[in-house]
Design a protein around this motif. Structure first.
Motif, PDB file in Angstrom:
ATOM      1  N   ASP A 103      -0.266   5.101   0.704  1.00  0.00           N
ATOM      2  CA  ASP A 103      -0.606   6.108   1.716  1.00  0.00           C
ATOM      3  C   ASP A 103      -0.641   5.491   3.121  1.00  0.00           C
ATOM      4  OD1 ASP A 103      -1.020   8.451   0.076  1.00  0.00           O
ATOM      5  OD2 ASP A 103      -2.726   7.366  -0.769  1.00  0.00           O
ATOM      6  N   GLY A 104       0.178   6.012   3.988  1.00  0.00           N
ATOM      7  CA  GLY A 104       0.219   5.526   5.363  1.00  0.00           C
ATOM      8  C   GLY A 104       1.191   4.386   5.561  1.00  0.00           C
ATOM      9  N   THR A 105       1.537   3.688   4.477  1.00  0.00           N
ATOM     10  CA  THR A 105       2.406   2.512   4.602  1.00  0.00           C
ATOM     11  C   THR A 105       3.840   2.836   4.162  1.00  0.00           C
ATOM     12  OG1 THR A 105       0.548   1.005   4.267  1.00  0.00           O
ATOM     13  CG2 THR A 105       2.749   0.117   3.894  1.00  0.00           C
ATOM     14  N   GLU A 142       0.261  -3.086   4.766  1.00  0.00           N
ATOM     15  CA  GLU A 142      -0.840  -2.135   4.915  1.00  0.00           C
ATOM     16  C   GLU A 142      -0.711  -1.347   6.212  1.00  0.00           C
ATOM     17  OE1 GLU A 142      -3.318  -0.876   3.473  1.00  0.00           O
ATOM     18  OE2 GLU A 142      -3.578  -2.054   1.649  1.00  0.00           O
ATOM     19  N   ASP A 143      -1.456  -0.239   6.285  1.00  0.00           N
ATOM     20  CA  ASP A 143      -1.473   0.542   7.524  1.00  0.00           C
ATOM     21  C   ASP A 143      -2.881   0.665   8.103  1.00  0.00           C
ATOM     22  OD1 ASP A 143      -2.218   2.291   5.294  1.00  0.00           O
ATOM     23  OD2 ASP A 143      -2.369   3.828   6.847  1.00  0.00           O
ATOM     24  N   SER A 144      -3.906   0.219   7.339  1.00  0.00           N
ATOM     25  CA  SER A 144      -5.275   0.493   7.785  1.00  0.00           C
ATOM     26  C   SER A 144      -6.137  -0.764   7.796  1.00  0.00           C
ATOM     27  CB  SER A 144      -5.921   1.511   6.842  1.00  0.00           C
ATOM     28  OG  SER A 144      -6.146   0.912   5.569  1.00  0.00           O
ATOM     29  N   ASP A 203       0.867  -1.165   0.000  1.00  0.00           N
ATOM     30  CA  ASP A 203       0.000   0.000   0.000  1.00  0.00           C
ATOM     31  C   ASP A 203       0.917   1.231   0.000  1.00  0.00           C
ATOM     32  OD1 ASP A 203      -2.249   1.756   0.533  1.00  0.00           O
ATOM     33  OD2 ASP A 203      -1.547   1.811   2.612  1.00  0.00           O
TER      34      ASP A 203
HETATM   35 MG    MG Z   1      -2.988   3.100   3.465  1.00  0.00          MG
END
Ligand code: MG
Ligand code: XBP
Length: 232
Positions: A10-12, A178-180, A8
């Motif tokens: 965004d965020g990862t 992943e982050d979410s 992923d």
């Molecule tokens: Mg993400």
């Protein structure tokens, strides 16, 4: 055995959500709209993945008068937001999360294949990778499965299935990052073992089903990752 890593974005790879939030607010201002998303508000809005989908959801729930202009307005504001996001990335740099650069390097050296499965646009992936690595995204990632290439965004598994199809690999030979919770659902739905590194906007979410949850990739090595997928 492990053959590919699917990330992923965004965020990862990087904590980009705060830049996305600020870019949305800058786009609202540029359009003379008296709207502003606080961090708290944005955390809740992130339940809807995809910037255009998120904005449409906001209009429908909060600004019914503007919602009449619906998709046209969303497309216009979102294009402005993307330009603002690129400017913010260029001004503030695309700082990768701890361990990301090292792990990507180790994976490449070990002959693993690399892919991206993200909700954001190909242009945003390109902007981040160019700023963070000084190279085009395709120099680093063999496959970039992004945003509108699929009809249903995360938590639907479609973008992960697209990445697997392009890699020509079964889920059992790959690991997702992943982050979410939405991202994790998407990856699990495609049958992927998943490593979750919760971030600023996703800490405290439910990561049940993850193969590994770590504060970042800083202390995560390839050996540990190889043990997360079936040996045969
Ligand atoms: Mg993400
Ligand atoms: C990230 C997103 C994206 C970004 C904004 O989800 O939902 O929408 O917030 O990008 P994930 P766009 O990390 O799970 O892929 O505005 O370009 O959609």
């Amino acid at each position: 055995p492990l053959e590919a890593l699917i990330f992923d974005v965004d965020g990862t790879l990087a904590e980009t959500e705060e830049l996305h939030r600020r870019a949305f607010n800058a786009a609202f201002r540029a359009w003379g709209l008296p709207w502003s998303w606080s961090r708290e508000r944005y955390r809740a809005l992130l339940a809807v993945t995809g910037g255009k989908e998120r904005l449409l959801h906001f209009l429908e729930t909060d600004r019914p008068a503007a919602a009449e202009r619906g998709r046209t307005l969303v497309a216009e504001i979102h294009a402005e937001k993307t330009a603002r996001y690129h400017a913010l990335l260029a001004a503030e740099g695309g700082a990768l999360r701890p361990g990301v650069r090292r792990l990507l390097g180790e994976a490449r050296a070990a002959g693993l294949r690399l892919a991206v499965a993200t909700t954001t646009t190909p242009a945003n992936v390109e902007a981040l990778i160019r700023i963070a690595f000084g190279r085009p995204a395709t120099a680093l990632f063999e496959v970039v499965a992004a945003g509108d290439a699929v009809a249903r965004k995360k938590p639907d598994p479609e973008v992960y299935r697209l990445a697997l199809g392009r890699l020509g690999l079964p889920a059992g030979a790959c690991l997702a990052f992943e982050d979410s919770a939405n991202g994790l659902k998407a990856a699990l739905g495609a049958g992927l073992a998943t490593v979750v590194t919760p971030g600023l906007y996703t800490d405290g979410q439910d990561f049940v089903g993850a193969s590994l949850v770590a504060p970042s990739l800083e202390a995560v090595g390839l050996g540990e990752l190889e043990a997360l997928v079936p040996a045969q």
